[in-house]
Scaffold this motif. Structure first.
Motif, short mmCIF file in Angstrom:
data_model
loop_
_atom_site.label_atom_id
_atom_site.label_comp_id
_atom_site.label_asym_id
_atom_site.label_seq_id
_atom_site.Cartn_x
_atom_site.Cartn_y
_atom_site.Cartn_z
N THR A 190 0.83 -1.20 0.00
CA THR A 190 0.00 0.00 0.00
C THR A 190 0.86 1.25 0.00
O THR A 190 0.61 2.19 -0.74
N ARG A 191 1.90 1.25 0.80
CA ARG A 191 2.79 2.41 0.91
C ARG A 191 3.67 2.56 -0.32
O ARG A 191 4.03 3.66 -0.70
N GLY A 192 4.06 1.45 -0.93
CA GLY A 192 4.88 1.49 -2.13
C GLY A 192 6.38 1.48 -1.88
O GLY A 192 7.16 1.37 -2.82
N PHE A 193 6.80 1.61 -0.64
CA PHE A 193 8.22 1.57 -0.32
C PHE A 193 8.40 1.22 1.15
O PHE A 193 7.47 1.29 1.94
N LEU A 194 9.63 0.84 1.49
CA LEU A 194 9.96 0.57 2.89
C LEU A 194 11.17 1.40 3.27
O LEU A 194 11.95 1.82 2.41
N ASP A 195 11.29 1.66 4.55
CA ASP A 195 12.44 2.41 5.06
C ASP A 195 13.61 1.46 5.22
O ASP A 195 13.45 0.32 5.66
N ARG A 196 14.79 1.92 4.82
CA ARG A 196 16.01 1.12 4.95
C ARG A 196 17.20 2.06 4.89
O ARG A 196 17.08 3.22 4.53
N ASP A 197 18.37 1.55 5.21
CA ASP A 197 19.60 2.33 5.06
C ASP A 197 19.95 2.45 3.58
O ASP A 197 19.50 1.65 2.75
N SER A 198 20.76 3.44 3.25
CA SER A 198 21.25 3.58 1.88
C SER A 198 21.99 2.31 1.47
O SER A 198 22.69 1.71 2.29
N LEU A 199 21.85 1.93 0.22
CA LEU A 199 22.56 0.75 -0.27
C LEU A 199 24.05 1.03 -0.42
O LEU A 199 24.88 0.16 -0.20
N LEU A 200 24.37 2.26 -0.83
CA LEU A 200 25.75 2.67 -1.07
C LEU A 200 25.91 4.13 -0.67
O LEU A 200 24.94 4.89 -0.70
N THR A 201 27.12 4.53 -0.36
CA THR A 201 27.40 5.95 -0.22
C THR A 201 27.68 6.50 -1.62
O THR A 201 27.93 5.73 -2.56
N ARG A 202 27.68 7.80 -1.75
CA ARG A 202 27.99 8.42 -3.04
C ARG A 202 29.39 8.01 -3.49
O ARG A 202 29.61 7.69 -4.65
N ASP A 203 30.35 8.01 -2.57
CA ASP A 203 31.72 7.63 -2.92
C ASP A 203 31.82 6.18 -3.36
O ASP A 203 32.57 5.85 -4.29
N GLU A 204 31.08 5.28 -2.69
CA GLU A 204 31.10 3.87 -3.10
C GLU A 204 30.53 3.70 -4.50
O GLU A 204 31.08 2.96 -5.32
N LEU A 205 29.44 4.41 -4.78
CA LEU A 205 28.84 4.31 -6.11
C LEU A 205 29.76 4.91 -7.17
O LEU A 205 29.94 4.34 -8.25
N ALA A 206 30.39 6.03 -6.85
CA ALA A 206 31.35 6.65 -7.78
C ALA A 206 32.52 5.70 -8.04
O ALA A 206 32.97 5.55 -9.19
N GLY A 207 33.00 5.04 -6.99
CA GLY A 207 34.09 4.08 -7.15
C GLY A 207 33.70 2.91 -8.02
O GLY A 207 34.49 2.45 -8.87
N TYR A 208 32.49 2.43 -7.85
CA TYR A 208 32.02 1.32 -8.67
C TYR A 208 31.94 1.74 -10.14
O TYR A 208 32.37 1.00 -11.03
N ILE A 209 31.39 2.93 -10.37
CA ILE A 209 31.28 3.42 -11.75
C ILE A 209 32.67 3.54 -12.38
O ILE A 209 32.90 3.14 -13.52
#
Length: 190
Positions: free
Chosen positions: A13-32
């Motif tokens: 019903t809500r369409g989403f759940l609360d959770r921690d971020s999957l990655l930090t910006r730096d982790e995502l930039a490093g992966y890219i």
């Protein structure tokens, strides 16, 4: 923005759940960067540069993207806000406040402008309506410009008017994306 946000989409019903971020910006930039040479890396790098974080809901993400993406991409090109900012009040302001601080959805602190994203699921009922009204009244009494956004305002003429209102509050020249690009972006974010 979903990888960097504090929610995950689910079919409920809500369409989403609360959770921690999957990655930090730096982790995502490093992966890219580690994927250099792979197809789509250039686009991923550009998308990361446009991302705002941390969004707490799909509607916050959609609102932030539509308002801030360049007009050539279907957005309104407004300045980038801080997401989920904490506004703390000075001791002399506390007599006008219901709480010592408020978290706001999109905030342009220098221009003292706020957007509160109000979902139809969460911002209902007497307690929530009362809390929202007290929060907005407090912020307005202390000189903040407070704008409310619902999903119904994120299309067509209502969206154009909202963007013009925000541009005025922010003291910037409003930009209008081509209607076909705006509509394409809205469809992509659905």
């Amino acid at each position: 923005m979903e990888c960097l946000g504090t929610y995950g989409k689910v079919t409920s019903t809500r369409g989403f759940l609360d959770r921690d971020s999957l990655l930090t910006r730096d982790e995502l930039a490093g992966y890219i960067e580690s994927a250099r040479g792979c197809r789509g890396v250039k686009n991923a790098r550009r998308a990361l540069g446009l991302a705002l974080f941390p969004a707490r809901s799909p509607l916050e993400t959609k609102t932030a993207i539509i308002l801030t993406l360049p007009t050539k991409m279907g957005g309104y090109g407004l300045p980038r806000p801080e997401l989920n900012s904490l506004i703390c009040f000075r001791p002399e302001e506390l007599k006008l406040c219901q709480a010592p601080r408020y978290e706001v959805d999109l905030c342009w602190e220098k221009q003292r402008t706020i957007v509160e994203v109000d979902s139809y699921q969460y911002h209902v009922g007497t307690e929530k309506l009362d809390a929202d009204a007290m929060k907005r009244n407090t912020l307005k009494s202390l000189g903040w410009k407070v704008n409310s956004v619902t999903s119904g305002q994120l299309s067509g003429d209502a969206l154009d008017v909202l963007a013009r209102q925000l541009a005025r509050d922010l003291g910037v020249k409003g930009k209008q994306p081509p209607a076909r690009m705006r509509d394409w972006l809205i469809e992509e974010l659905a």
